[in-house]
Scaffold this active site. Sequence first.
Site, PDB file in Angstrom:
ATOM      1  N   HIS A 112      -8.716   0.529   0.970  1.00 54.88           N
ATOM      2  CA  HIS A 112      -8.686  -0.722   0.194  1.00 54.88           C
ATOM      3  C   HIS A 112     -10.086  -1.247  -0.088  1.00 54.88           C
ATOM      4  CE1 HIS A 112      -4.309  -0.970   0.617  1.00 54.88           C
ATOM      5  NE2 HIS A 112      -4.482  -0.649   1.885  1.00 54.88           N
ATOM      6  N   SER A 154       0.839  -1.192   0.000  1.00 55.73           N
ATOM      7  CA  SER A 154       0.000   0.000   0.000  1.00 55.73           C
ATOM      8  C   SER A 154       0.882   1.253   0.000  1.00 55.73           C
ATOM      9  CB  SER A 154      -0.951  -0.039   1.199  1.00 55.73           C
ATOM     10  OG  SER A 154      -1.920   0.985   1.120  1.00 55.73           O
TER      11      SER A 154
END
Length: 217
Positions: free
Chosen positions: A188, A85
């Site tokens: 996400h 990420s």
Amino acid sequence: MAWPPVRTAISEMDAAALAARPAGTPLVSEVLYPREAYESEAKPDHDKVLQDTLHSQPCTTAVAVGAYDVFAQAGLRPDFTAGHSLGELAALYAGGVLSREATFELVCHRATAMASASKSAKSEAMSAIIGPNAAQLKVVSDGVWLANVNEPSQVVISGSEGGVAAESKLLTAKGFRVVPLKVSGAFHTPLMKDASEAFGKCVRAKQATFKAAKAKV
């Protein structure tokens, strides 16, 4: 965080933030090293400021880049780099793909886009789910997604606050350990679609500056 390379990285992130973020947004140095408050203006909730993705992303990346620089100045070079990420940007910097300027600028835009998406949505939450075969779970509550699979026994669910609470209750009853995460949005998930599109434009604008990796990323 007192190492000179770390302080330098924080200062450079401040400079990037001044150019890339809305006027009046607190600088990384102001968040990481807040001025000592007088008793009458004490801010016991400063940890919530750090947990806000608007600040946590540039703070985390500045410290990560500074830590890498400590090792680089000692003559160490990575055989490979990796990040998940947000960590992907620091990994791309360490791998030689992104310049410092591009790394800091992209992080600032990413944080702003995700913070904006979080504020425009309803209350959101994330929780870590820990237990045997957690990676095989199927989420059943509305407005909740399986966001991260960290390992076979640990995953993260993300979504609306009510949905995550309902799913957490079901999973607790099944024997899983549920740990609410201190985050400021449902990351996400499709709820970050607007942020993804805004950040995507920034990445494409910088793509011409990307270089061949010096280490496997």
